[in-house]
Design an enzyme around this catalytic site. Structure first.
Site, PDB file in Angstrom:
ATOM      1  N   HIS A 204       0.842  -1.194   0.000  1.00 31.62           N
ATOM      2  CA  HIS A 204       0.000   0.000   0.000  1.00 31.62           C
ATOM      3  C   HIS A 204       0.881   1.250   0.000  1.00 31.62           C
ATOM      4  O   HIS A 204       1.807   1.351   0.805  1.00 31.62           O
ATOM      5  CB  HIS A 204      -0.896   0.043   1.243  1.00 31.62           C
ATOM      6  CG  HIS A 204      -1.673  -1.206   1.488  1.00 31.62           C
ATOM      7  ND1 HIS A 204      -2.073  -1.606   2.748  1.00 31.62           N
ATOM      8  CD2 HIS A 204      -2.138  -2.152   0.636  1.00 31.62           C
ATOM      9  CE1 HIS A 204      -2.752  -2.735   2.665  1.00 31.62           C
ATOM     10  NE2 HIS A 204      -2.795  -3.087   1.396  1.00 31.62           N
TER      11      HIS A 204
ATOM     12  N   TYR B 181       2.814   2.712  13.762  1.00 31.15           N
ATOM     13  CA  TYR B 181       3.231   3.694  12.763  1.00 31.15           C
ATOM     14  C   TYR B 181       2.600   5.047  13.056  1.00 31.15           C
ATOM     15  O   TYR B 181       1.407   5.163  13.320  1.00 31.15           O
ATOM     16  CB  TYR B 181       2.954   3.224  11.335  1.00 31.15           C
ATOM     17  CG  TYR B 181       1.614   2.599  11.056  1.00 31.15           C
ATOM     18  CD1 TYR B 181       0.603   3.331  10.444  1.00 31.15           C
ATOM     19  CD2 TYR B 181       1.367   1.270  11.371  1.00 31.15           C
ATOM     20  CE1 TYR B 181      -0.630   2.760  10.147  1.00 31.15           C
ATOM     21  CE2 TYR B 181       0.141   0.684  11.096  1.00 31.15           C
ATOM     22  CZ  TYR B 181      -0.854   1.431  10.489  1.00 31.15           C
ATOM     23  OH  TYR B 181      -2.073   0.872  10.217  1.00 31.15           O
TER      24      TYR B 181
END
Length: 470
Positions: free
Chosen positions: A69, A132
């Site tokens: 992605h 993240y």
């Protein structure tokens, strides 16, 4: 996992994708690490990317594989527990499109993934969690770019074959590299695109699809709803060529308010937008922030001392722009571009056999709008150190009377027809408001030339300009 590593930055084969070794401190109780430390990371050259959201992905089984992605934001990925194999593919427009980098991550390693780089992760141990940080908020309207995990061109050597791994049906259906539409660069917004500098910027940047031009009718910087006018995280650079430049009108009651609204208040609003969204703000400044009393050329660090309202409002705008971490203030003088200006006026008077009186006690250098636009693009493209830069034409100082004589001479007329007069004498009979002018508008060009941009000599610029308008 290795304890006691020193903090280290490691470049990869993909531009902007940076691997970091992290110090992890452990004992019989467990371990501790600084997962993200802004001051230390930026000291190692990582951009202060401004994270706004922290996400965690937990994976039960070995072989859980997610991706590939590419998101429209930057992210900092690190492991909290376990170990993962990461594969990153550059899906951005450009020469490195399709470049692959792989590495294993454990708690002692993290990676910075720039916008448009496809990322994927395969767990190598059970109960693996990685976090993240991202610098934009997730939205259901977010546009992703995807690449199939099994793409033959990228040819990622997965530690656990994909046939044995845990994949989502969506990830299995992603396109091959040949069918991926590359991620375009962040947008560049040019405000004031209908002005003489704005029109020059149109020439400098052309019709590249990620460039957006906004005239005042399209987007006014004085709009109180400016912060909601765009999805600002889609923009990497704003170039503000919008300004109130009627220096004499600024001395009137109505003009004073307009000058402060456009040159100061609106610029401060724009600066807040840029700072909050991590945008590079380019702002055009003026020699009028100085009083013109210096013995030599002004440097970028000289103290402001504006004489009139226009200069005061520009100085205030400059100060607002300095609050933006990523900013360029481009200070210029005596701009000549497409439209009515001093050079065109002198050329017209010469042709009509009018012998003008021209001020001879104000000195500076002409700056042609095209050269100014090229200097701005140079700073942005080369990512020169942020700050203030003087950008004018090069060469010796000239007075307005000298420039007028040059125009007459270059258009085939007798320069003796120009009569030089002092500023006080020129305006002695004026009945309207007149702004005070700096007598010395010379700006030192050392800093901009050190970046590799060498402004054209003003005399050469004048010759070329007159050739173009004749």
């Amino acid at each position: 996992m290795v304890f006691g590593k020193s903090l280290q930055r490691i470049e990869t084969t993909i531009p902007g994708l940076v691997l970091f070794e992290l110090p992890v401190h452990g004992d019989s109780r467990g371990w501790f690490k600084e997962n993200w430390q802004r001051e230390k990371m930026t000291a190692l050259g990582l951009d202060d990317f401004g994270p706004v959201q922290n996400n965690i992905s937990f994976n039960d089984a070995v072989g859980t594989t997610r991706g590939i992605h590419a998101e429209p934001w930057d992210k900092w990925v690190s492991v909290a527990s376990g170990r993962i194999f990461g594969a990153w593919v550059d899906l951005r427009e450009g020469e490195t499109f399709g470049t692959v980098f792989t590495a294993e991550l454990d708690p002692s390693r993290a990676i910075f993934v720039p916008r448009g780089v496809g990322n994927s992760y395969q767990t190598l141990t059970p109960d693996t969690a990685y976090s993240y940080l991202v610098n934009d908020h997730w939205s259901p309207d977010t546009a992703y770019t995807f690449l199939n995990l099994a793409d033959e061109t990228a040819a990622v050597d997965w530690p656990i074959p994909l046939a044995q791994a845990e994949l989502s049906e969506k990830d299995k259906a992603h396109p091959r590299l040949v069918d991926v539409v590359p991620v375009a660069p962040k947008r560049i917004l040019i405000l004031g695109a209908d002005g003489q500098v704005g029109r020059a910027l149109r020439v400098a940047y052309g019709d590249e699809p990620h460039i957006e031009y906004a005239a005042r009718a399209d987007l006014s910087i004085t709009d109180p709803d400016l912060a909601q006018a765009r999805h600002w995280r889609d923009y990497g650079v704003i170039i503000n060529a919008a300004a109130f430049t009627a220096v004499d009108s600024a001395e009137t009651q109505e003009g004073r308010a307009a000058a402060w609204q456009i040159n100061a208040e609106a610029v401060a609003h724009l600066a807040r937008i840029a700072a909050v969204n991590g945008i590079t703000l380019v702002h055009i400044s003026s020699d009028y922030v100085f009083d013109g009393e210096a013995a030599g050329a002004y440097s970028e660090d000289d103290v402001f001392s504006p004489l009139g309202v226009y200069g005061q409002s520009k100085a205030a705008g400059d100060l607002a722009v300095t609050t933006v971490p990523q900013h360029y203030i481009v200070r210029t003088s005596w701009v000549i571009g497409d439209g009515a200006n001093f050079v065109r006026t002198m050329a017209s008077l010469a042709e009509r056999e009018v012998d003008p009186r021209v001020v001879d006690d104000q000195v500076g250098r002409l700056t042609f709008a095209g050269d100014l636009a090229d200097g701005i693009r140079h700073l942005v493209d080369t990512r020169a150190p942020y700050g203030t830069y003087n950008v004018t034409g090069a060469g010796a100082e000239r007075s307005w009377a000298d420039v007028a004589r040059d125009v007459f001479r270059l258009t085939g007329h007798d320069p003796v027809r120009i009569t030089g007069v002092s500023t006080d004498e020129y305006y002695s009979g004026a009945t309207a408001a007149i702004a005070p002018r700096p007598r010395n508008s010379m700006l030192d060009l050392s800093k901009i030339t050190e970046t590799g941009f060498h402004p054209r000599d003003g005399s050469d610029g004048l010759t070329a300009y007159l050739r173009g308008v004749s």
